[in-house]
Design a protein around this motif. Structure first.
Motif, mmCIF file in Angstrom:
data_model
loop_
_atom_site.group_PDB
_atom_site.id
_atom_site.type_symbol
_atom_site.label_atom_id
_atom_site.label_comp_id
_atom_site.label_asym_id
_atom_site.label_seq_id
_atom_site.Cartn_x
_atom_site.Cartn_y
_atom_site.Cartn_z
ATOM 1 N N TRP A 126 -7.696 0.996 0.142
ATOM 2 C CA TRP A 126 -6.623 1.359 1.076
ATOM 3 C C TRP A 126 -5.885 2.592 0.538
ATOM 4 N N THR B 112 0.821 -1.205 0.000
ATOM 5 C CA THR B 112 0.000 0.000 0.000
ATOM 6 C C THR B 112 0.860 1.262 0.000
ATOM 7 N N TYR C 254 -2.563 4.233 -5.887
ATOM 8 C CA TYR C 254 -2.767 3.860 -4.479
ATOM 9 C C TYR C 254 -4.104 3.146 -4.283
ATOM 10 N N TRP C 255 -5.036 3.355 -5.226
ATOM 11 C CA TRP C 255 -6.355 2.724 -5.153
ATOM 12 C C TRP C 255 -6.397 1.501 -6.067
ATOM 13 N N ALA D 156 -8.734 -5.196 -2.056
ATOM 14 C CA ALA D 156 -7.814 -4.076 -1.793
ATOM 15 C C ALA D 156 -8.027 -2.856 -2.686
ATOM 16 N N LEU E 135 -5.842 -1.795 -5.795
ATOM 17 C CA LEU E 135 -4.652 -2.662 -5.837
ATOM 18 C C LEU E 135 -4.992 -4.058 -6.359
#
Ligand code: AHN
Ligand code: ZN
Length: 326
Positions: free
Chosen positions: A174, A87, A188-189, A171, A191
Motif C-alpha cells: 500500500w 497507511t 510507507y511499504w 500490507a 507495514l
C-alpha cells in the motif's frame, strides 16, 4: 547422553543410531530434493481466484483463512497475528500476518517469508484507465506464498534439521504511487513486516537468517544480488546464489549486483537485526519496470506465471534448508 542429544535435535533424523548419522552425509541436490511446481502453481491460482487480496476486502479475509488452513494442513504450528495499521493516505487497515512453524522448539531457525496482500492500484499500467483498479497480484504477492506453501508441504513429508518459520506478511504493497506529491518514506511499504518486527510472534524470537521471496514467478525473471541483502546478509546471499548455481540455475540467479529495493527484508534487517535477503527480480533493460513487465499492472495475472521460475526458486530454497545444520 542420549537424552541430551534428543533435547538439542529438532527431528528429521532418528536419534541415537550412529549408522544413521554416518550415512547421512550426502548433501541434497536438485535430483534428491522434491518440489512440485504444478503444486506451487495451483496454490498461486487459488489465491488469485479469491480476487485481489486488498486489505479491508472480503477477498482478503477469505484468503487469509484459506492460507492459515492450508499451512496448518501441512503440519505447521500456526500463529495468526492480527493488527491494525495506518497507511500513507491515512487509511486504517485490518491486517493479519500468518506464521507457520516447523520444529517450533528448535532454537536454530530460518525464516521464509513473502507478502500475501495485493496492491490496491495498478498504477504502473500503460493504460491510465487502469490506475485505480486493483492488481490480481499473481506474481506480486501470490507467487512467493505459493512457493512457500509447496515448501511447507515438502517439509511435512521430510522434516528439516532446523526450525523453519513460514511467514505470510500483510500490507506490504500500500505504498504511494506515481501521483503522490509528498515525501516518499520507506516506512510507507512493508507495514505488516514492520508490525511483526516490532512485535515478534514469540517472546525473545531469533532466527539465523530470513529469506524474502518477492515476485518469484514472472516469465523472464532474473534475480541479481539485491544491495540491502548484500549489505546486511552477504553470507546468506552467497549461500543461496551458490546453491542455485550448483543446481544449474545460474541463468536465473545472476552473479551481478541489483539495486537497493525497499522491501519487507529491509525492515527485518533494520528492526530485528536478523540478516534478511530478498529474492526479487532485477531487469534493468525492461522498459515497464525493473521488476518485470507486469509489475503493478492489470497483466500481473496467472497467465504470466512461469512454472520453471517457481521450480528454480523452490528447489534452491529447499536445498538450502535441508543443508542447514544446528
Ligand atoms: C519500491 O518500489 C520502493 N519498493 C518495491 C516494493 C514492492 C512493491 N515489492 C512488491 N511491490
Ligand atoms: Zn507491489
Amino acid at each position: 547422553m542420549t537424552v541430551l542429544f534428543v533435547a538439542i535435535s529438532c527431528g528429521g533424523r532418528k536419534a541415537g543410531t550412529a549408522t544413521v548419522t554416518a550415512t547421512k552425509n550426502t548433501e541434497p541436490t536438485a535430483t534428491t530434493v522434491e518440489f512440485c511446481a504444478d503444486s506451487a502453481f495451483s496454490f498461486i491460482r487459488k489465491q488469485t481466484c479469491f480476487g485481489p487480496r486488498v486489505p479491508n476486502t472480503q477477498a482478503h479475509d477469505d484468503c487469509s483463512i484459506w492460507l492459515a488452513a492450508r499451512l496448518a494442513s501441512f503440519g505447521a504450528d500456526i500463529v495468526l497475528q492480527n493488527f491494525d495499521t495506518k497507511t500513507f493516505d491515512n487509511t486504517t487497515l485490518k491486517c493479519v500476518n500468518i506464521i507457520g512453524s516447523y520444529n517450533p522448539d528448535c532454537p536454530t531457525r530460518v525464516i521464509l517469508c513473502s507478502h500475501w496482500d495485493s496492491r490496491p492500484w495498478a498504477d504502473n499500467d500503460s493504460d491510465h484507465a487502469n490506475w485505480k483498479k486493483p492488481v490480481d497480484a499473481a506474481n506480486d504477492g501470490a507467487s512467493g506464498v505459493g512457493v512457500i506453501l509447496e515448501i511447507a508441504r515438502q517439509l511435512q513429508k521430510k522434516a528439516p534439521g532446523i526450525g523453519v518459520d513460514c511467514i505470510f506478511l500483510d500490507a506490504e504493497d500500500w505504498g504511494p504511487g506515481p501521483d503522490f506529491k509528498g515525501n516518499h518514506l520507506e516506512t510507507y511499504w512493508g507495514l505488516g513486516t514492520q508490525h511483526w518486527a516490532k512485535n515478534p510472534h514469540k517472546q525473545g524470537y531469533r532466527a539465523r537468517y530470513a529469506i524474502l521471496l518477492d515476485m518469484v514467478g514472472g516469465k523472464g525473471a532474473q534475480f541479481a544480488r539485491e544491495k540491502y541483502s548484500v549489505m546486511y546478509g552477504k553470507q546468506v546471499v552467497d549461500k543461496v546464489w551458490n546453491t542455485a548455481a550448483s543446481l544449474g540455475y545460474s541463468s536465473l540467479f545472476k552473479q551481478s549486483d541489483g539495486g537497493y529495493i525497499t522491501d519487507d527484508h529491509y525492515f527485518i534487517n533494520t528492526i530485528t537485526k536478523i540478516p534478511a535477503i530478498d529474492i526479487v527480480p532485477y531487469l534493468p533493460k525492461c522498459k515497464e519496470s525493473i521488476f518485470g513487465p507486469t509489475w503493478h499492472t492489470t497483466q500481473d495475472n496467472i497467465d504470466n506465471i512461469d512454472k520453471n521460475v517457481l521450480e528454480a526458486v523452490g528447489k534452491t530454497l529447499l536445498t538450502v534448508i535441508y543443508n542447514e545444520k544446528q
